[in-house]
Motif scaffolding. Structure first.
Motif, PDB file in Angstrom:
ATOM      1  N   GLN A 334      29.784  -4.998  18.318  1.00 59.89           N
ATOM      2  CA  GLN A 334      28.777  -4.732  17.079  1.00 59.89           C
ATOM      3  C   GLN A 334      29.323  -3.531  16.663  1.00 59.89           C
ATOM      4  O   GLN A 334      29.154  -2.416  17.093  1.00 59.89           O
ATOM      5  CB  GLN A 334      27.255  -4.425  17.584  1.00 59.89           C
ATOM      6  N   HIS A 336      28.470  -2.039  12.990  1.00 57.32           N
ATOM      7  CA  HIS A 336      27.730  -1.356  12.152  1.00 57.32           C
ATOM      8  C   HIS A 336      26.379  -2.080  12.236  1.00 57.32           C
ATOM      9  O   HIS A 336      26.194  -3.234  12.697  1.00 57.32           O
ATOM     10  CB  HIS A 336      28.309  -1.429  10.522  1.00 57.32           C
ATOM     11  N   SER A 337      25.267  -1.386  11.473  1.00 54.87           N
ATOM     12  CA  SER A 337      23.911  -1.903  11.352  1.00 54.87           C
ATOM     13  C   SER A 337      23.962  -2.823   9.982  1.00 54.87           C
ATOM     14  O   SER A 337      22.962  -3.585   9.756  1.00 54.87           O
ATOM     15  CB  SER A 337      23.103  -0.931  11.239  1.00 54.87           C
ATOM     16  N   HIS A 338      25.069  -2.792   9.215  1.00 57.05           N
ATOM     17  CA  HIS A 338      25.187  -3.490   7.909  1.00 57.05           C
ATOM     18  C   HIS A 338      26.364  -4.280   7.932  1.00 57.05           C
ATOM     19  O   HIS A 338      27.259  -3.840   8.738  1.00 57.05           O
ATOM     20  CB  HIS A 338      24.860  -2.517   6.736  1.00 57.05           C
ATOM     21  N   SER A 356      31.494   0.099   6.187  1.00 60.51           N
ATOM     22  CA  SER A 356      30.200  -0.614   6.084  1.00 60.51           C
ATOM     23  C   SER A 356      29.444  -0.253   4.978  1.00 60.51           C
ATOM     24  O   SER A 356      29.331   0.771   4.392  1.00 60.51           O
ATOM     25  CB  SER A 356      29.437  -0.717   7.398  1.00 60.51           C
ATOM     26  N   ASP A 358      26.448   0.496   5.635  1.00 58.63           N
ATOM     27  CA  ASP A 358      25.456   1.437   5.964  1.00 58.63           C
ATOM     28  C   ASP A 358      25.902   2.835   5.732  1.00 58.63           C
ATOM     29  O   ASP A 358      25.277   3.890   6.198  1.00 58.63           O
ATOM     30  CB  ASP A 358      25.328   1.103   7.547  1.00 58.63           C
ATOM     31  N   THR A 374      32.757   8.813  13.920  1.00 61.27           N
ATOM     32  CA  THR A 374      31.857   8.410  12.918  1.00 61.27           C
ATOM     33  C   THR A 374      31.934   9.447  11.754  1.00 61.27           C
ATOM     34  O   THR A 374      31.886  10.581  12.056  1.00 61.27           O
ATOM     35  CB  THR A 374      30.492   8.182  13.428  1.00 61.27           C
ATOM     36  N   ASP A 609      27.956 -10.371   9.533  1.00 62.81           N
ATOM     37  CA  ASP A 609      27.119 -10.475  10.711  1.00 62.81           C
ATOM     38  C   ASP A 609      27.332  -9.141  11.383  1.00 62.81           C
ATOM     39  O   ASP A 609      26.718  -9.006  12.554  1.00 62.81           O
ATOM     40  CB  ASP A 609      27.450 -11.542  11.583  1.00 62.81           C
ATOM     41  N   CYS A 610      27.809  -8.147  10.921  1.00 63.30           N
ATOM     42  CA  CYS A 610      27.824  -6.665  11.462  1.00 63.30           C
ATOM     43  C   CYS A 610      28.555  -6.631  12.522  1.00 63.30           C
ATOM     44  O   CYS A 610      28.793  -5.460  13.301  1.00 63.30           O
ATOM     45  CB  CYS A 610      26.637  -6.063  11.749  1.00 63.30           C
ATOM     46  N   THR A 611      29.641  -7.352  12.779  1.00 64.25           N
ATOM     47  CA  THR A 611      30.593  -7.449  14.132  1.00 64.25           C
ATOM     48  C   THR A 611      31.887  -7.676  13.336  1.00 64.25           C
ATOM     49  O   THR A 611      32.355  -7.959  12.398  1.00 64.25           O
ATOM     50  CB  THR A 611      30.346  -8.720  14.850  1.00 64.25           C
TER      51      THR A 611
END
Length: 616
Positions: A334, A336-338, A356, A358, A374, A609-611
């Motif tokens: 995984q 990101h969250s977006h 991403s 996000d 990050t 799917d954020c992956t």
């Protein structure tokens, strides 16, 4: 009797009495039936209208009964049973056959002798018939009682069984409720326990990220120091090879430079800048026109040599790359969250950069998937990124209309370009590392100079959003694609369009070169993939992998396999030589981006799917 005579002869008739006899076998005397005077009187007195009305009412009642589905019940007259028939039926019903024979013999003998009187052979009194009917009804009711008794016993047994099951399930339900309450209490207790450790975990996570960042920065610092030492050694060797005033000249870039290793001298100039400066000193001729207005710190474009040093390595490793079905999913993490919008590999190290929606970009260690760094700073979705050829910087583009340049050694954004008026879709570095190009929704592409920090050229020509941009490695040629269904080649030194490819019927989402630079691949919003011959300015292959949009494509290092990121959650693998198409299934949503490593040993894809998934 004689007729009247008129002077002529008249006819004569005679009457004779005859008696008719009736032929009959038996002299039956008919009896006169007396007429009922009362009936005649009543019949005469009956009103005709009343009779007609009565008949009509009876017919109407009959019709109403038929309409309701009720047929009139026929009237049945029950005749009383004769005594001897009653006795016979009784004996037959009781199975007394010998008694029946004896009774019939005696009965007929008495009847022949005339010993039986009228009252003896009359009908059975109603009382006996009624008693028999009641007896039959009693027997029938007894059978019904037995049947209902059996049904009641079965119902009682079923009720007892169901009550036992109810008690069992009630007890089981109580036990489950107790266990549930216990688990709820345990979960609450564990949550409270976890909340106590949450600050510690966050601190440890931050410390881990800081440590990884410091480790990365240390590696970069070490590489830079090694590069500086190498550059000083090469400079010393160059200085020793010249005499007197010719010490400032150079014989050209070293072998290591041609292979893509970038060193800086004491003045901070890269190998390309040193080469260009030496060429100017030798020839007193620059690459720019003589009347060109120069700005301070402007960088000169390098000369196109047409040599890509990476091709030599590809020839040695091409034996195992031409495969489409050999890739298997090896790792998933995984990211990101977006949705993940872009993936880029470091030019020298096993490091992956992702962007991403996000608003963040991240760096990962591949193939393990451990996070290294990050980046935060954009105020809208981050559309793409690209590593500096030396690997020390990263350029990111965003929906906030900016292009940012991040320096890993300083761990911060060193510059932000803000000339675009709409969202920026992507960016790409020139091989020399001094120029950066970007494309935007404002229908333009721009070439930025990293030394003067200004826009050198604005590429105008597309009539819709410019969706992707890419420098041909070791060249000044730029490739762009647009929503106006065209692909264009530009000369970055002049900002002029050199060539345009027409053929797509829908918006072109992405275009890229193969490693040799002789083929361009493009994909559009209806899943059509085209391969173009750069020299012939014509399409070579057209492949439809739709109807889902194709978001991005990539050539493997040999140029024999094309990977296409599709909106149907799969990666399409197309083998150019055989035309074979296969799919890599694993993503749970649209695949937005992908990239091959330099050796073609694994493929990295990112999706909605954020992956991020690694196929090897």
């Amino acid at each position: 009797m004689a007729g009247v005579s008129n002077g002529q002869e008249t006819e004569k008739f005679y009457l004779q009495k005859e008696q008719l006899t009736v032929d009959s076998d038996d002299e039956y005397e008919y009896e006169e039936v007396p007429v009922d005077e009362d009936f005649i009187t009543a019949d005469l007195d009956e009103d005709l209208d009343l009779a007609v009305r009565t008949i009509r009412e009876a017919e109407e009642e009959k019709d109403a009964t038929v309409k309701k589905g009720e047929l009139p019940k026929p009237s049945v007259t029950r005749r009383a049973e004769v005594v001897d028939d009653y006795v016979r039926n009784f004996l037959v019903r009781m199975g007394m056959n010998r008694t029946l024979d004896t009774f019939q013999t005696e009965w007929y003998e008495l009847q022949q002798r005339g010993s039986l009187h009228a009252e003896d052979i009359g009908v059975v009194p109603d009382m006996y018939g009624r008693n028999q009917e009641l007896d039959n009804e009693v027997k029938f009711l007894k059978r019904e009682v037995e049947k209902y008794r059996d049904a009641a016993m079965n119902a009682k047994e079923t009720y007892v069984k169901i009550r036992k099951e109810r008690d069992y399930h009630r007890m089981h339900h109580k036990r489950v409720v107790q266990e549930k309450n216990k688990l709820i209490n345990d979960i609450k207790r564990l949550k409270r326990h976890y909340q106590q450790y949450e600050p510690t975990l966050q601190q440890l996570k931050k410390k881990y990220e800081v440590a990884m960042k410091e480790k990365m920065l240390s590696k970069l610092e070490k590489d830079r120091a090694v590069g500086q030492v190498s550059g000083l050694q090469n400079t010393l060797k160059s200085m020793e090879s010249f005499k007197g005033g010719s010490a400032k000249l150079s014989q050209g870039p070293t072998t290591s430079t041609r292979r893509g290793v970038y060193q800086t001298d004491s003045e901070g100039r890269g190998p390309t800048q040193r080469t260009l400066a030496m060429e100017r000193e030798m020839c007193d001729v620059g690459n720019e026109p003589g009347d060109f207005k120069r700005y301070p710190n402007d960088t000169e474009f390098p000369v196109d040599t047409g040599i890509n040093p990476q091709l030599a390595n590809v020839k040695r490793t091409s034996s195992h790359l031409s495969r489409t079905g050999g890739f298997r999913l090896s790792n998933t993490f995984q990211a990101h969250s977006h949705p993940v919008s872009c993936v880029k590999l470091h030019p020298r190290k096993p490091i992956l950069a992702t962007t991403s929606d996000d608003h963040h970009w991240k760096m990962w260690s591949v193939p393990s998937g451990e996070i290294i760094m990050t980046g935060e700073g954009h105020t809208d979705w981050v559309s793409g990124c690209d590593f500096h050829p030396s690997g020390s910087k990263l350029a990111t583009s965003s929906g906030d209309t900016t292009v940012k340049v991040w320096d890993f050694s300083k761990a911060e954004c060193v510059h932000t370009f803000t000339d675009h008026t709409h969202a920026v879709w992507g960016s790409t570095w020139h091989t020399c590392g001094d120029f950066l190009a970007s494309c935007s929704m404002d229908m333009t592409a721009k070439v930025w100079d990293l030394n003067s920090l200004r826009c050198r050229y604005t590429l105008r020509g597309h009539t819709d959003s410019v969706n992707s941009i890419e420098f041909l490695p070791y060249s000044n040629t730029l490739l762009t694609c647009s929503a106006d269904k065209t692909i264009s080649l530009w000369d970055a030194r002049t900002g002029l369009c050199a060539q345009t490819f027409y053929g797509h019927m829908h918006s072109v989402n992405f275009s890229t070169f193969n490693l040799r630079g002789d083929t361009v691949g493009s994909c559009d919003s209806y899943g059509v993939v085209k391969l173009w011959d750069v020299r012939a300015n014509a399409p070579m292959i057209s492949l439809d992998v739709g109807p889902h949009p194709s978001n991005r494509l990539a050539f493997d290092p040999t140029g024999t396999v094309v990977a296409v990121a599709s909106n149907d959650s799969t990666v399409k693998m197309y083998e150019v030589a055989s035309g074979k198409v296969s799919s890599l299934v694993g993503h749970e949503d649209a695949v937005q981006c992908l990239a091959f490593d330099q050796n073609g040993e694994y493929l990295i894809s990112g999706g909605s799917d954020c992956t991020v998934r690694i196929w090897s």
